[in-house]
Design a protein around this motif. Structure first.
Motif, short mmCIF file in Angstrom:
data_model
loop_
_atom_site.label_atom_id
_atom_site.label_comp_id
_atom_site.label_asym_id
_atom_site.label_seq_id
_atom_site.Cartn_x
_atom_site.Cartn_y
_atom_site.Cartn_z
N PRO A 296 -6.13 -52.21 11.46
CA PRO A 296 -6.76 -52.15 12.78
C PRO A 296 -5.99 -51.33 13.79
CG PRO A 296 -5.56 -54.20 12.56
CD PRO A 296 -5.48 -53.52 11.21
N TRP A 297 -6.74 -50.64 14.65
CA TRP A 297 -6.22 -49.99 15.85
C TRP A 297 -6.59 -50.93 17.00
CZ3 TRP A 297 -6.04 -44.03 16.21
CH2 TRP A 297 -5.77 -43.48 14.95
N ILE A 298 -5.59 -51.51 17.67
CA ILE A 298 -5.86 -52.59 18.61
C ILE A 298 -5.49 -52.18 20.03
CG2 ILE A 298 -5.44 -55.00 19.18
CD1 ILE A 298 -4.78 -55.54 16.30
N LEU A 299 -6.49 -52.21 20.91
CA LEU A 299 -6.30 -51.99 22.33
C LEU A 299 -5.83 -53.27 23.01
CD1 LEU A 299 -9.54 -50.02 23.33
CD2 LEU A 299 -7.21 -49.14 23.50
N ALA A 304 2.45 -61.80 22.78
CA ALA A 304 2.63 -63.24 22.96
C ALA A 304 1.53 -64.01 22.24
CB ALA A 304 2.64 -63.58 24.44
N ARG A 305 0.30 -63.49 22.31
CA ARG A 305 -0.84 -64.19 21.72
C ARG A 305 -1.30 -63.56 20.41
NH1 ARG A 305 -5.51 -65.12 25.08
NH2 ARG A 305 -5.56 -67.13 24.05
N ARG A 306 -0.77 -62.38 20.12
CA ARG A 306 -1.04 -61.66 18.86
C ARG A 306 -2.52 -61.30 18.69
NH1 ARG A 306 3.51 -63.81 14.62
NH2 ARG A 306 4.93 -64.63 16.17
N ILE A 307 -3.17 -61.02 19.79
CA ILE A 307 -4.58 -60.64 19.74
C ILE A 307 -4.86 -59.51 20.72
CG2 ILE A 307 -5.57 -62.79 18.88
CD1 ILE A 307 -6.08 -63.64 21.75
N GLY A 308 -5.97 -58.82 20.49
CA GLY A 308 -6.44 -57.73 21.33
C GLY A 308 -7.84 -57.36 20.91
N TYR A 309 -8.17 -56.08 21.09
CA TYR A 309 -9.49 -55.57 20.73
C TYR A 309 -9.37 -54.52 19.63
CZ TYR A 309 -10.79 -57.20 25.49
OH TYR A 309 -10.99 -57.93 26.63
N ILE A 310 -9.98 -54.73 18.49
CA ILE A 310 -10.01 -53.68 17.46
C ILE A 310 -10.93 -52.57 17.94
CG2 ILE A 310 -10.70 -53.07 15.11
CD1 ILE A 310 -9.89 -55.82 14.20
N ASN A 311 -10.40 -51.35 18.00
CA ASN A 311 -11.15 -50.21 18.49
C ASN A 311 -11.10 -49.05 17.49
OD1 ASN A 311 -12.70 -48.92 20.56
ND2 ASN A 311 -10.88 -47.76 21.14
N GLY A 312 -10.74 -49.38 16.24
CA GLY A 312 -10.69 -48.38 15.19
C GLY A 312 -10.04 -48.97 13.95
N VAL A 313 -10.15 -48.25 12.83
CA VAL A 313 -9.49 -48.63 11.59
C VAL A 313 -8.97 -47.35 10.93
CG1 VAL A 313 -10.77 -50.76 11.14
CG2 VAL A 313 -11.68 -48.58 10.30
N THR A 314 -7.81 -47.42 10.32
CA THR A 314 -7.22 -46.22 9.74
C THR A 314 -8.10 -45.66 8.62
OG1 THR A 314 -4.99 -46.93 10.28
CG2 THR A 314 -5.20 -45.26 8.57
N SER A 315 -8.36 -44.36 8.69
CA SER A 315 -9.26 -43.70 7.74
C SER A 315 -8.54 -42.62 6.94
CB SER A 315 -10.44 -43.09 8.50
OG SER A 315 -11.27 -42.34 7.64
N LEU A 316 -7.98 -41.61 7.62
CA LEU A 316 -7.34 -40.47 6.97
C LEU A 316 -5.93 -40.28 7.50
CD1 LEU A 316 -10.24 -37.87 7.26
CD2 LEU A 316 -9.77 -39.39 5.33
N GLY A 317 -5.27 -39.20 7.04
CA GLY A 317 -3.97 -38.85 7.60
C GLY A 317 -3.23 -37.87 6.73
N GLY A 318 -2.01 -37.53 7.12
CA GLY A 318 -1.22 -36.62 6.31
C GLY A 318 -0.10 -35.94 7.06
N ASP A 319 0.39 -34.90 6.47
CA ASP A 319 1.53 -34.14 6.95
C ASP A 319 1.02 -32.90 7.68
OD1 ASP A 319 3.82 -32.65 7.31
OD2 ASP A 319 4.04 -32.14 5.19
#
Length: 368
Positions: A296-299, A304-319
């Motif tokens: 998750p990408w969390i906004l 302290a509460r270990r929560i937020g808003y998921i606003n994305g999920v990792t898809s691709l990447g590289g060098d």
């Protein structure tokens, strides 16, 4: 056979700083595809497969990611075209807004590893529990649910282990029941829609004294669930969590996949990669490698509460600078159609797969 990924990881805390709609926008019929991952009857074989020999298959799983010919790159400056008003869904336990703030970075209980098989190969991704009516929903990448090389067939033996570390399942194992993805990802393999929401059966644990399986209850009751944000402006800082396991291109194994890792920064837009039909994902400077897919990408993450808003999920990447070290990850932009796919999965019941005698089987009948 290892599948190579060149840069492959839930409610709300503080509403301030996020653009939230006063009411959920009216959406057209969501373009959603759904598929069964497992019946309750098939759960016993799935659990046995992953837990036998002291979890040997869990540790043998390779990181899974989308293969592409070149690294995604920033193609221009601009902002995504939101398809409606911005909106948020609060996290489990945070339906009432909180003003809690902290500078510490405590890892979220909601995030864990996904394991599945394609043919005879064992694979892993990352994922997170997310808010839903019955506390039974997981957010991950679409390619961690559908086998793109198999023309859209779902993967097999899909499980989620929140809080996974060193082969351990501190809050149990959750077998996937039903997967929801965007129609364009399922049918056209559109990388800009590389996200999925999966309903899971109640958690399963093993009672070593009685030698029986134990029903641990709903996922969200055990670890909570992140919120969801969509149609937000790109650029607000996010925490990204996941389980990178693949080596860098230079062969250096920095990550093992056995422990949860994180990155932090300001995303940028748009990122494109034609070989996997990506035209407008968002990017983030981050060194995580394969295995972090689906994390998750969390906004507005509250340590302290270990929560937020998921606003994305990792898809691709590289060098991106050709030095043999991964330095970029990407995510689909979450818009109103993402919310539509999420809402299709949100109200669905899963239930228990443990019989009263501690054996596993068909016990899906709903009981509240």
């Amino acid at each position: 056979m290892k599948k190579r990924m060149l840069l492959p990881l839930g409610g709300a805390v503080v509403a301030a700083g996020l653009t939230a709609a006063a009411a959920v926008p009216v959406q057209a019929a969501p373009t959603t595809s759904t598929a069964k991952l497992s019946s309750a009857a098939g759960a016993a074989d799935i659990l046995t497969f992953w837990t036998e020999d002291n979890g040997a298959n869990l540790k043998a799983a390779d990181p899974y990611g989308v293969e592409h010919k070149s690294v995604p790159k920033l193609v221009s400056k601009g902002a995504p075209a939101a398809d409606g008003k911005p909106g948020v869904v609060p996290a489990i336990g945070d339906e009432k807004k909180s003003t809690a703030k902290t500078k510490n970075v405590n890892l979220p209980k909601t995030v864990g590893r996904v394991f599945f098989t394609i043919g005879n190969d064992l694979y892993s991704c990352s994922a997170s529990s997310i808010q839903s009516q019955y506390r039974n929903l997981v957010a991950t990448a679409g390619h961690c649910v559908y086998d793109l090389d198999g023309n859209g067939a779902t993967v097999k033996r899909w499980i989620f282990i929140p809080g996974y570390y060193d082969g351990k399942a501190p809050w149990g194992i959750y077998v996937g029941k039903q997967a929801f993805t965007h129609y364009d990802f399922d049918v056209y393999e559109d990388g800009d829609r590389d996200y999925a929401f999966v309903t899971v059966y109640n958690g399963i644990g093993w009672d070593h004294e009685k030698k029986v399986w134990v029903d641990l209850g709903a996922l969200g009751k055990n670890v909570g669930g992140q919120g969801l944000a969509y149609n937000q402006k790109v650029g607000a800082p996010v925490f990204v969590f996941g389980y990178p396991a693949a080596p860098h291109d230079d062969g250096d194994y920095v990550w093992s996949g056995e422990k949860l890792k994180w990155c932090y920064g300001k995303p940028f837009f748009p990122v494109a990669e034609a070989s996997v039909k990506v035209e407008e994902q968002i990017g983030l400077k981050c060194a995580m490698t394969g295995g972090s897919s689906g994390g998750p990408w969390i906004l507005k993450y509250s340590s302290a509460r270990r929560i937020g808003y998921i606003n994305g999920v990792t898809s691709l990447g590289g060098d991106t600078d050709d030095n043999g070290r991964s330095d970029l990850i990407t995510s689909p932009y979450f818009d109103g159609e993402t919310y539509g796919v999420y809402k299709a999965a949100y109200p669905l019941w899963s239930g228990s797969i443990v019989r009263k005698d501690g054996s596993l089987g068909i016990t899906e009948a709903r009981s509240e």
